[in-house]
Design a protein around this motif. Structure first.
Motif, PDB file in Angstrom:
ATOM      1  N   UNK A   5      66.146 -30.157  46.115  1.00  0.00           N
ATOM      2  CA  UNK A   5      67.266 -31.041  45.829  1.00  0.00           C
ATOM      3  C   UNK A   5      67.545 -31.147  44.328  1.00  0.00           C
ATOM      4  N   UNK A   6      67.054 -30.175  43.570  1.00  0.00           N
ATOM      5  CA  UNK A   6      67.262 -30.224  42.125  1.00  0.00           C
ATOM      6  C   UNK A   6      68.754 -30.269  41.818  1.00  0.00           C
ATOM      7  N   UNK A   7      69.124 -31.071  40.829  1.00  0.00           N
ATOM      8  CA  UNK A   7      70.517 -31.151  40.449  1.00  0.00           C
ATOM      9  C   UNK A   7      71.314 -32.092  41.323  1.00  0.00           C
ATOM     10  N   UNK A   8      70.606 -32.828  42.181  1.00  0.00           N
ATOM     11  CA  UNK A   8      71.256 -33.784  43.062  1.00  0.00           C
ATOM     12  C   UNK A   8      71.890 -34.892  42.224  1.00  0.00           C
ATOM     13  N   UNK A 351      60.180 -44.310  49.420  1.00  0.00           N
ATOM     14  CA  UNK A 351      59.142 -43.275  49.373  1.00  0.00           C
ATOM     15  C   UNK A 351      59.430 -42.248  48.269  1.00  0.00           C
ATOM     16  N   UNK A 352      60.651 -41.740  48.223  1.00  0.00           N
ATOM     17  CA  UNK A 352      60.964 -40.689  47.247  1.00  0.00           C
ATOM     18  C   UNK A 352      60.725 -41.139  45.804  1.00  0.00           C
ATOM     19  N   UNK A 353      61.208 -42.332  45.392  1.00  0.00           N
ATOM     20  CA  UNK A 353      60.987 -42.720  44.001  1.00  0.00           C
ATOM     21  C   UNK A 353      59.518 -42.972  43.680  1.00  0.00           C
ATOM     22  N   UNK A 354      58.699 -43.162  44.712  1.00  0.00           N
ATOM     23  CA  UNK A 354      57.266 -43.346  44.449  1.00  0.00           C
ATOM     24  C   UNK A 354      56.537 -42.003  44.448  1.00  0.00           C
ATOM     25  N   UNK A 355      56.878 -41.125  45.389  1.00  0.00           N
ATOM     26  CA  UNK A 355      56.216 -39.824  45.440  1.00  0.00           C
ATOM     27  C   UNK A 355      56.616 -38.985  44.226  1.00  0.00           C
ATOM     28  N   UNK A 362      68.755 -39.276  40.500  1.00  0.00           N
ATOM     29  CA  UNK A 362      68.843 -39.642  41.911  1.00  0.00           C
ATOM     30  C   UNK A 362      67.698 -40.572  42.313  1.00  0.00           C
ATOM     31  N   UNK A 363      66.469 -40.302  41.822  1.00  0.00           N
ATOM     32  CA  UNK A 363      65.345 -41.159  42.194  1.00  0.00           C
ATOM     33  C   UNK A 363      65.495 -42.568  41.629  1.00  0.00           C
ATOM     34  N   UNK A 364      66.041 -42.664  40.402  1.00  0.00           N
ATOM     35  CA  UNK A 364      66.237 -43.985  39.812  1.00  0.00           C
ATOM     36  C   UNK A 364      67.328 -44.767  40.542  1.00  0.00           C
ATOM     37  N   UNK A 365      68.228 -44.047  41.216  1.00  0.00           N
ATOM     38  CA  UNK A 365      69.321 -44.742  41.904  1.00  0.00           C
ATOM     39  C   UNK A 365      68.940 -45.165  43.321  1.00  0.00           C
ATOM     40  N   UNK A 366      67.881 -44.557  43.889  1.00  0.00           N
ATOM     41  CA  UNK A 366      67.562 -44.811  45.299  1.00  0.00           C
ATOM     42  C   UNK A 366      67.199 -46.261  45.625  1.00  0.00           C
TER      43      UNK A 366
END
Lengths: 492, 210
Positions: A5-8, A351-355, A362-366
């Motif tokens: 998902x790079x560049x998401x 889960x994603x922002x922790x893993x 994208x992770x900061x927005x989740x």
């Protein structure tokens, strides 16, 4: 996690594109509403659901709090039963271990049971790079693989596709991967399932290496459990000579007896069945029955970092049922792809922002991809308080602070783009600590209320894009209280 | 440092907040079984739940088994049937369908050419409509109940039937390879709606004998 998902883009941009896709919204609404009602019925059938949920939560918490002990125990049990245990700290290491194991067999293809862990590490792409073909055999995974698509749901990765789209993908792509779709294939689900049966059968019958994940691993006995519906799991777990299972370390449970809880809660929560059609349990290898060689790859890949967070670690209780996706109003509209991870929906948002950490946009927005309505918490069969973790992660994004990445303590800087939020909170803190200033400000706001804009300017514009700015009353509450002595004067 | 040591080290550091020696037993406030009922009620529930997930359920006395089995194979038009080594030969006494032994050297492709398979079971779970196979001599290797498209499973009632999942796990040996079967193969992958019949046997017939 993997580079799939790079560049998401961040969730808001991805979601904006998704909600304007009417086919997608129709598909998601239909599927999630179908399963919602069924799940509620399946759960209502069980009088002790609340107790099962509580026991599931406690078993998982207990395991996580003694995870080192249970992992070592599991390793002993699996080894004693004839299996070989490998440890992989991250995705690259897990992929390398699996690729080497496959190469050692001399085979160039593997059949795969649907597995979130191998999706997470991007195993198929890593094997492809080593010249090994991985065939997905779960119907929905097959649809995703043939359509060169990405999964959008934990249980049903092709939930964003309707039957007509699936028929088109089968007609177009099956021939390139093996047996073509039957002539004149219709879009009836039974015909599509039949097409998948025919297409995959030749692959199952010749397969020498199977790759799976597992829903549970029992430390006490060394037993692995795969819960499925179609029989593709049984094919991959019993026909090949070599079986390689890649499993997250949080999937361990202490005792055989613990399965009695999850085998009741998982099927009802995920497919809304009393029991799923097939559950396979195996302990090492068995003479004359099933694979002669069994490898278990225990995967960390951010799980120990998640474990280090006392609030966030509850996300590791997840048994991947996907009930939280199916009830989520945000997921229903935005779809799974907007979450930029193989774990979409409410559980993915924690889960994603922790893993992976919160470094990417994208992770900061989740953690913000939620209205905090709490429906996810209510349906979760292991009682993960997703809203609590969302708020906790929002704080981490906005304020920064200590976290663990790759086993090391790091100090996170406050994320960019939250400066206005921080300034507003600082101003609020200042005003609430000074009653005089607060009163003066409230009166000023009341008197000028006709001049207030409907939307905020500058960085506040995004906040008012989807909601009205609250109207300021003509008289501040505290003034009203004083004037009417708390309403006792009967005057409004 | 090996990855094993690295991961275990990370786990231990992550759990620094857990007091040493903490060991709280898990409270289990849930039920061992749902609802009371005698053996006949439990067997009736099993039949009902199996049928709801589209298994074909037949009931007969033990003495009638050979006739029932012969009838099922004939109705299916089966020309060959896989037979585990430890199956009661009497069950097939009335059928002249060609027997295929469960041999270690038979390939998946050979199994794919057999029409039917007949087995016993280890236990059956009434509440969930599940039969469990454990690879005992009357059930054979896992692959024989997977590749053929037609599975006849004989459950001896009431002695092999339990009410609930907890009761079933108590009876099973985790060292054996176990397959829990609840109806024929199915999928919910198209629009989250259940469709029967994908890779496993598309017809599951359960004979409740006793």
């Amino acid at each position: 996690m993997s580079g799939t998902f790079v560049g998401m883009p961040a969730f808001p941009e991805a979601a904006r594109a998704a909600v304007s896709d009417e086919t997608l919204r129709g598909n998601l609404r239909h599927a999630t509403h179908t399963i919602r009602a069924k799940r509620a019925k399946a759960v209502a059938e069980v009088a002790d659901w609340a107790q099962l949920r509580e026991a599931g939560k406690r078993i998982k918490d207990h395991t996580l709090r003694h995870l080192d002990r249970y992992l070592v125990r599991l390793e002993e049990s699996v080894t004693a039963a004839g299996g070989t245990v490998h440890w992989a700290a991250d995705a690259d290491e897990a992929n390398r271990i699996v690729a080497d194991l496959v190469k050692a067999t001399g085979e160039r293809e593997v059949v795969k049971v649907k597995s979130m862990a191998t999706q997470e590490i991007g195993l198929n792409e890593a094997l492809e790079a080593e010249g090994i073909r991985a065939y997905e055999t779960d119907l929905a995974e097959l649809i995703v693989q043939l359509g060169k698509d990405r999964p959008s749901h934990i249980l049903v990765p092709a939930i964003h596709r309707n039957r007509g789209e699936i028929r088109d993908i089968f007609r177009r792509e099956m021939g390139r991967w093996g047996r073509p779709a039957p002539d004149g294939l219709s879009d009836a689900p039974a015909d599509l399932a039949e097409a998948a049966r025919l297409h995959l059968r030749e692959k199952f019958l010749r397969a020498k290496v199977g790759v799976s994940g597992a829903n549970f691993m029992v430390a006490e006995t060394g037993t692995l459990v795969v819960v499925e519906s179609e029989g593709n799991g049984r094919m991959c777990l019993t026909l090949p000579e070599t079986l390689i299972s890649v499993v997250g370390i949080e999937k361990v449970v202490p005792t055989w007896r613990d399965l009695e809880v999850f085998l009741q809660t998982l099927p009802r929560s995920s497919t809304a069945e009393r029991m799923n059609p097939y559950t396979s349990m195996w302990t090492g290898t068995t003479d004359g029955d099933g694979p002669r060689v069994f490898h278990l790859v225990l995967l960390d890949n951010g799980r120990t970092d998640t474990l280090a967070d006392e609030v966030g670690r509850q996300a590791l209780r997840c048994i991947r049922c996907s009930a939280c996706l199916n009830v989520c109003p945000v997921y229903e509209r935005a779809g799974g792809h907007a979450y930029g991870s193989v774990y979409p929906g409410p559980i993915g948002a924690i889960l994603s922002p922790q893993l992976r950490g919160t470094a990417s946009e994208v992770d900061a927005s989740l953690p913000y991809a939620s209205s905090l309505c709490g429906a996810c918490y209510e349906v979760c069969p292991v009682a993960i308080d997703i809203p609590e973790v969302l708020v906790h992660l929002r704080e981490r994004v906005a304020e920064g602070g200590e976290a663990v990445r790759d086993g090391n303590k790091v100090l996170l800087r406050p994320a960019k783009g939250h400066a206005a939020e921080r300034a507003a909170m600082r101003a609020a803190r200042w005003a609430f600590a000074r009653p005089g200033a607060l009163r003066a400000g409230q009166r000023l706001a009341s008197r000028t209320r006709r001049l207030h804009p409907r939307t905020l300017p500058g960085p506040g514009r995004a906040w008012t894009a989807g909601r009205d700015l609250p109207a300021v009353p003509s008289e501040p509450f505290r003034d009203w209280w004083q004037r009417t002595r708390g309403g006792r004067d009967g005057e409004r | 440092m090996s990855s094993r040591e690295r991961i275990l080290g990370r786990v231990r550091r992550a759990l620094a907040d857990v007091p040493p020696g903490e060991d709280s037993p898990v409270e289990r406030g849930y039920l061992r079984r749902h609802g009371e009922g005698g053996a006949s009620k439990t067997v009736a529930l099993l039949a009902e739940n199996l049928a709801e997930y589209r298994a074909l359920v037949h009931r007969c006395a033990v003495g009638e088994l050979p006739g029932v089995v012969a009838g099922l194979l004939a109705a299916r038009g089966a020309r060959s049937v896989l037979v585990p080594a430890g199956l009661d030969e009497g069950w097939l006494a009335r059928s002249d369908v060609r027997r295929v032994a469960d041999r270690a050297e038979s390939t998946p492709a050979e199994l794919d050419r057999v029409d039917s398979v007949i087995t016993g079971c280890a236990v059956a779970v009434a509440e969930t409509g599940t039969i469990v196979l454990d690879g005992s001599p009357d059930q054979g290797r896992r692959r024989i109940t997977l590749v053929p498209d037609h599975h006849i499973c004989v459950v001896r009632v009431p002695e092999q039937v339990v009410s609930s999942v907890p009761e079933a796990l108590e009876r099973l040996d985790p060292r054996r390879p176990l397959t829990w079967i609840s109806g024929p193969s199915a999928t919910s992958d198209i629009e989250l709606d259940r469709v029967e019949g994908v890779h496993g046997p598309r017809t599951l017939e359960v004979v409740l004998a006793g």
